[in-house]
Scaffold this motif. Structure first.
Motif, PDB file in Angstrom:
ATOM      1  N   SER A 243       2.406   0.358  -6.574  1.00 50.61           N
ATOM      2  CA  SER A 243       1.419  -0.349  -6.238  1.00 50.61           C
ATOM      3  C   SER A 243       1.631  -1.014  -4.766  1.00 50.61           C
ATOM      4  O   SER A 243       0.799  -1.134  -3.911  1.00 50.61           O
ATOM      5  CB  SER A 243       1.429  -1.736  -7.060  1.00 50.61           C
ATOM      6  OG  SER A 243       2.725  -2.450  -7.081  1.00 50.61           O
ATOM      7  N   ALA A 244       2.764  -1.006  -4.247  1.00 51.69           N
ATOM      8  CA  ALA A 244       3.147  -1.523  -2.804  1.00 51.69           C
ATOM      9  C   ALA A 244       2.912  -0.280  -2.010  1.00 51.69           C
ATOM     10  O   ALA A 244       2.148  -0.420  -0.786  1.00 51.69           O
ATOM     11  CB  ALA A 244       4.585  -1.666  -2.853  1.00 51.69           C
ATOM     12  N   GLU A 245       3.025   0.927  -2.292  1.00 57.47           N
ATOM     13  CA  GLU A 245       2.686   2.321  -1.812  1.00 57.47           C
ATOM     14  C   GLU A 245       1.076   2.290  -1.616  1.00 57.47           C
ATOM     15  O   GLU A 245       0.566   2.735  -0.527  1.00 57.47           O
ATOM     16  CB  GLU A 245       3.373   3.393  -2.102  1.00 57.47           C
ATOM     17  CG  GLU A 245       4.768   3.569  -2.086  1.00 57.47           C
ATOM     18  CD  GLU A 245       5.285   4.633  -2.884  1.00 57.47           C
ATOM     19  OE1 GLU A 245       6.514   5.300  -2.121  1.00 57.47           O
ATOM     20  OE2 GLU A 245       4.922   5.062  -3.755  1.00 57.47           O
ATOM     21  N   THR A 246       0.351   1.967  -2.683  1.00 63.22           N
ATOM     22  CA  THR A 246      -1.163   2.010  -2.789  1.00 63.22           C
ATOM     23  C   THR A 246      -1.483   0.943  -1.696  1.00 63.22           C
ATOM     24  O   THR A 246      -2.431   1.434  -0.969  1.00 63.22           O
ATOM     25  CB  THR A 246      -1.506   1.590  -4.153  1.00 63.22           C
ATOM     26  OG1 THR A 246      -0.937   2.775  -4.866  1.00 63.22           O
ATOM     27  CG2 THR A 246      -3.139   1.812  -4.094  1.00 63.22           C
ATOM     28  N   GLN A 247      -1.035  -0.080  -1.611  1.00 65.31           N
ATOM     29  CA  GLN A 247      -1.394  -0.959  -0.679  1.00 65.31           C
ATOM     30  C   GLN A 247      -1.239  -0.540   0.516  1.00 65.31           C
ATOM     31  O   GLN A 247      -2.026  -0.925   1.690  1.00 65.31           O
ATOM     32  CB  GLN A 247      -0.682  -2.490  -1.092  1.00 65.31           C
ATOM     33  CG  GLN A 247      -1.289  -3.778  -0.303  1.00 65.31           C
ATOM     34  CD  GLN A 247      -0.299  -4.951  -0.647  1.00 65.31           C
ATOM     35  OE1 GLN A 247       0.783  -4.845  -1.184  1.00 65.31           O
ATOM     36  NE2 GLN A 247      -0.945  -5.881  -0.245  1.00 65.31           N
ATOM     37  N   LYS A 248      -0.079  -0.053   0.986  1.00 62.22           N
ATOM     38  CA  LYS A 248       0.284   0.269   2.374  1.00 62.22           C
ATOM     39  C   LYS A 248      -0.967   1.336   2.830  1.00 62.22           C
ATOM     40  O   LYS A 248      -1.167   1.537   3.787  1.00 62.22           O
ATOM     41  CB  LYS A 248       1.686   0.967   2.292  1.00 62.22           C
ATOM     42  CG  LYS A 248       2.132   1.456   3.577  1.00 62.22           C
ATOM     43  CD  LYS A 248       3.461   1.952   3.828  1.00 62.22           C
ATOM     44  CE  LYS A 248       3.986   2.455   5.052  1.00 62.22           C
ATOM     45  NZ  LYS A 248       5.246   3.040   5.088  1.00 62.22           N
ATOM     46  N   ALA A 249      -1.120   2.214   1.728  1.00 61.05           N
ATOM     47  CA  ALA A 249      -2.265   3.364   2.261  1.00 61.05           C
ATOM     48  C   ALA A 249      -3.536   2.677   2.407  1.00 61.05           C
ATOM     49  O   ALA A 249      -4.091   3.309   3.336  1.00 61.05           O
ATOM     50  CB  ALA A 249      -2.295   4.382   0.915  1.00 61.05           C
ATOM     51  N   ASP A 250      -3.868   1.730   1.562  1.00 56.89           N
ATOM     52  CA  ASP A 250      -5.175   0.799   1.768  1.00 56.89           C
ATOM     53  C   ASP A 250      -5.147   0.353   3.040  1.00 56.89           C
ATOM     54  O   ASP A 250      -6.184   0.104   3.852  1.00 56.89           O
ATOM     55  CB  ASP A 250      -5.446   0.131   0.600  1.00 56.89           C
ATOM     56  CG  ASP A 250      -5.735   0.707  -0.684  1.00 56.89           C
ATOM     57  OD1 ASP A 250      -6.201   1.778  -0.417  1.00 56.89           O
ATOM     58  OD2 ASP A 250      -5.558   0.148  -1.819  1.00 56.89           O
ATOM     59  N   LEU A 251      -4.059  -0.235   3.668  1.00 55.99           N
ATOM     60  CA  LEU A 251      -4.025  -0.997   4.970  1.00 55.99           C
ATOM     61  C   LEU A 251      -4.184   0.034   5.982  1.00 55.99           C
ATOM     62  O   LEU A 251      -5.049  -0.329   7.230  1.00 55.99           O
ATOM     63  CB  LEU A 251      -2.764  -1.466   5.114  1.00 55.99           C
ATOM     64  CG  LEU A 251      -2.370  -2.809   4.141  1.00 55.99           C
ATOM     65  CD1 LEU A 251      -0.806  -3.424   4.292  1.00 55.99           C
ATOM     66  CD2 LEU A 251      -3.368  -3.947   4.700  1.00 55.99           C
ATOM     67  N   LEU A 252      -3.384   1.235   6.039  1.00 60.84           N
ATOM     68  CA  LEU A 252      -3.870   2.239   6.831  1.00 60.84           C
ATOM     69  C   LEU A 252      -5.308   2.883   6.947  1.00 60.84           C
ATOM     70  O   LEU A 252      -5.921   2.658   7.876  1.00 60.84           O
ATOM     71  CB  LEU A 252      -2.904   3.614   6.540  1.00 60.84           C
ATOM     72  CG  LEU A 252      -3.294   4.838   7.683  1.00 60.84           C
ATOM     73  CD1 LEU A 252      -3.010   4.315   9.060  1.00 60.84           C
ATOM     74  CD2 LEU A 252      -2.118   5.826   7.147  1.00 60.84           C
ATOM     75  N   LEU A 253      -5.914   2.942   5.780  1.00 60.73           N
ATOM     76  CA  LEU A 253      -7.289   3.474   5.582  1.00 60.73           C
ATOM     77  C   LEU A 253      -7.909   2.284   6.299  1.00 60.73           C
ATOM     78  O   LEU A 253      -9.003   2.577   6.933  1.00 60.73           O
ATOM     79  CB  LEU A 253      -7.557   3.596   4.313  1.00 60.73           C
ATOM     80  CG  LEU A 253      -9.147   3.673   3.916  1.00 60.73           C
ATOM     81  CD1 LEU A 253      -9.505   5.110   4.689  1.00 60.73           C
ATOM     82  CD2 LEU A 253      -9.259   4.007   2.326  1.00 60.73           C
ATOM     83  N   GLY A 254      -7.870   0.928   6.021  1.00 61.76           N
ATOM     84  CA  GLY A 254      -8.619  -0.121   6.613  1.00 61.76           C
ATOM     85  C   GLY A 254      -8.568  -0.291   7.902  1.00 61.76           C
ATOM     86  O   GLY A 254      -9.479  -0.351   8.711  1.00 61.76           O
TER      87      GLY A 254
END
Length: 260
Positions: A21-32
């Motif tokens: 879940s932490a890595e998914t959040q990190k990926a979403d931050l980069l995408l944003g």
């Protein structure tokens, strides 16, 4: 190593790899960040440079910084460009950029352009640079960029297309590492001259022989002309000049008895 986002065949967002879940959040931050950053860069560059080659050059400069900031490896670049294109593109682009073939991708080509100095970049139009980036063989010897940098004046679009076609024929099964810089640059100049002669003489030919069947198969005859030029160069063991190119064109194209 970055965590990147892709689209599946149904157009749904997916993540590369099995993520916490932490890595998914990190990926979403980069995408944003990309969704906000890329359009802003595009808007600013449009104001400064319109849709010129410098727009692509400075876009590539910023993309180079992002690769470093997010530790995108060379192997991951194609997926990074896909993420930008699919979710954060600065504008809609109609040109097919080849699936996962990195060399045709718009953002990869901007990145490659940014590795050159600005003076060299301005020697060609964006369309000309795309032609070169698309033809992997033609730029396999990186010294072509040095030649572009020193060549004067700017090369016209039609002459460049002819040059690219002739160069591609010349480079088949060639090891250009055997040539010294000066020798290679002289060959490039000769090939450009061949292309310029073709464009000029073909324009005259079409006016003088408008009913010739050769006009309908012009591309085939262009290839034959370049092959004849290279054969002549090899036989005479010297580069061709303008007069040589004109004679070879006439020998191949002009009907018997019509030679001036």
């Amino acid at each position: 190593m970055a965590i990147l986002v892709e689209l599946d065949e149904q157009g749904r967002k997916i993540y590369r790899g099995f993520l916490s879940s932490a890595e998914t959040q990190k990926a979403d931050l980069l995408l944003g960040f990309l969704q906000e950053e890329i359009p802003q860069i595009g808007e600013k560059l449009t104001e400064l440079y319109g849709d010129s080659v410098l727009y692509k050059y400075f876009m590539g400069k910023r993309l180079s910084e992002l690769l470093d900031e997010y530790e995108i490896s060379e192997k991951e670049r194609v997926y990074f460009w896909n993420e930008i294109k699919n979710f954060a593109a600065d504008k809609e682009r109609k040109r097919d950029d080849g699936g996962n073939a990195k060399t045709r991708k718009f953002y990869e080509q901007c990145f490659q352009l940014a590795q050159l100095d600005q003076e060299t970049v301005e020697k060609l139009s964006w369309r000309q640079w795309q032609d070169l980036f698309d033809r992997t063989t033609n730029r396999e010897d990186s010294r072509i960029f040095a030649w572009i940098g020193i060549h004067e004046p700017k090369i016209k679009e039609k002459d460049w297309r002819a040059f690219e076609k002739a160069l591609n024929l010349f480079l088949k099964n060639k090891d250009t590492s055997v040539f010294e810089d000066e020798e290679l640059f002289e060959i490039y100049e000769m090939i450009l001259l061949m292309g310029q002669t073709w464009c000029e003489k073909m324009q005259e030919f079409e006016k003088e022989f408008p009913k010739s069947a050769k006009i309908k198969t012009k591309s085939k005859w262009e290839t034959k002309y370049y092959e004849l030029c290279f054969k002549s160069r090899k036989a005479n063991k010297s580069n061709l000049n303008s007069e040589n190119c004109e004679i070879l064109f006439n020998t191949l194209m002009v009907p018997a008895g019509k030679m001036k």
